[in-house]
Design a protein around this motif. Sequence first.
Motif, PDB file in Angstrom:
ATOM      1  N   SER A   1      39.728  40.655  27.587  1.00  0.00           N
ATOM      2  CA  SER A   1      40.755  39.750  26.910  1.00  0.00           C
ATOM      3  C   SER A   1      40.228  38.331  27.216  1.00  0.00           C
ATOM      4  O   SER A   1      40.040  37.453  26.316  1.00  0.00           O
ATOM      5  CB  SER A   1      41.959  39.950  26.886  1.00  0.00           C
ATOM      6  N   THR A   2      40.233  38.135  28.584  1.00  0.00           N
ATOM      7  CA  THR A   2      40.118  36.745  29.165  1.00  0.00           C
ATOM      8  C   THR A   2      38.983  36.323  29.535  1.00  0.00           C
ATOM      9  O   THR A   2      38.581  35.119  29.887  1.00  0.00           O
ATOM     10  CB  THR A   2      41.467  36.455  29.864  1.00  0.00           C
ATOM     11  N   GLY A   3      38.168  37.272  30.041  1.00  0.00           N
ATOM     12  CA  GLY A   3      36.987  36.952  30.797  1.00  0.00           C
ATOM     13  C   GLY A   3      37.301  36.679  32.320  1.00  0.00           C
ATOM     14  O   GLY A   3      36.486  36.279  33.059  1.00  0.00           O
ATOM     15  N   GLN A   4      38.496  36.858  32.787  1.00  0.00           N
ATOM     16  CA  GLN A   4      38.673  36.670  34.129  1.00  0.00           C
ATOM     17  C   GLN A   4      38.282  37.833  34.901  1.00  0.00           C
ATOM     18  O   GLN A   4      38.602  38.947  34.380  1.00  0.00           O
ATOM     19  CB  GLN A   4      40.286  36.129  34.692  1.00  0.00           C
ATOM     20  N   PRO A   5      38.190  37.714  36.127  1.00  0.00           N
ATOM     21  CA  PRO A   5      37.837  38.730  36.976  1.00  0.00           C
ATOM     22  C   PRO A   5      38.979  39.699  37.381  1.00  0.00           C
ATOM     23  O   PRO A   5      40.246  39.371  37.275  1.00  0.00           O
ATOM     24  CB  PRO A   5      37.380  38.274  38.576  1.00  0.00           C
ATOM     25  N   LEU A   6      38.592  41.052  37.450  1.00  0.00           N
ATOM     26  CA  LEU A   6      39.679  42.152  37.624  1.00  0.00           C
ATOM     27  C   LEU A   6      39.666  42.435  39.033  1.00  0.00           C
ATOM     28  O   LEU A   6      38.561  42.564  39.707  1.00  0.00           O
ATOM     29  CB  LEU A   6      39.403  43.140  36.604  1.00  0.00           C
ATOM     30  N   ALA A   7      40.611  42.954  39.668  1.00  0.00           N
ATOM     31  CA  ALA A   7      40.927  43.598  40.887  1.00  0.00           C
ATOM     32  C   ALA A   7      41.421  44.780  40.979  1.00  0.00           C
ATOM     33  O   ALA A   7      42.279  45.286  39.932  1.00  0.00           O
ATOM     34  CB  ALA A   7      41.777  42.580  41.942  1.00  0.00           C
TER      35      ALA A   7
END
Length: 328
Positions: free
Chosen positions: A11-17
């Motif tokens: 959705s946002t292109g931000q990294p996942l952890a």
Amino acid sequence: MIPESSFVSPSTGQPLAKAPDGSALLGGSGERYPLIEGIPQLLIHSGQALASAESQAYYRDRASEYDRGIEAVFAMLLANEEQTRRDMFAELGLRQDSRVLEIGCGTCRDTIHLLDMPIDLFAGDLSLEMLLTGRDRLRRAGKDTSRLQLFCADVMHLPFADGFFDAVYHFGGLNLFPDHKKALEEVTRVVKPNGRVVVGDEGIAPWLANSQFAKILENSNPLFRHRPPLDCLPVAARRVACRWILSGSFYLISFIKGEGEPPLDLDVEFPGRRGGSHRTRYFGKLEGVSPELRGRVLDAAAAEGLSVTAWLEKTLGRATRNEDGVDD
């Protein structure tokens, strides 16, 4: 195993952890993508709707049916499945340690051969049941899956950063993608500049369109009526090639990712009466004039031995300087 930290939010292109308990991948604003049997479920709402449109029991049955159907296709076309797939892989231009995305991997019929190469492979599909069936195939074959990461995702919203892969491969589902243009733009987005994309699906070659061969295939499977969506390729596509394989019943599109539109020297001067360059012709357009005035301009330019563009620039330049109070 490839780390789950390779994924970003679709959705946002931000990294996942990874969650502390290992049950999910977490993003900002409460995003949570569950890990089911080690397979990340990276579907946003639209993808979830597609995946849940039919029951998982249906997908389980379909996975088995799908495999039998693929075997029948290669048999009826008198083709060697393994050799055909390896020929397609050759167009990816893979090197040792290439990072490769296989999208729409289904039951891993391509994946099982890609794993023979010294690459990092991400293989995704919309259906968890397809992936589980594929994983069982790999295990039964004794494949080393240490450089493989399976995942659930929608091709319209891939969970990877821009330019993450050296190559992207897809074969056998493109005709059913809901938006060819968006899908091809998305797979191109996640490839590095100069990376390769290879996609293909059913589609009778144009020269066979009216043959009995085509009519027989289309009678059994209407998907053979599809044509390669070349008009949906992104403008960044370079060295585009489209060929037909399996006796002309499947198309295969390959291209290299460039950057933006192709380059063009706008200032090369054209010879001849009209003269000018792409820059002056395209960006320097003036309002239209009467045919009579146009004729006089042509005659005046010819009398001075100038191209029309050169004459106009000289004459209009002189006129505008005079209007500004600047003497010649």
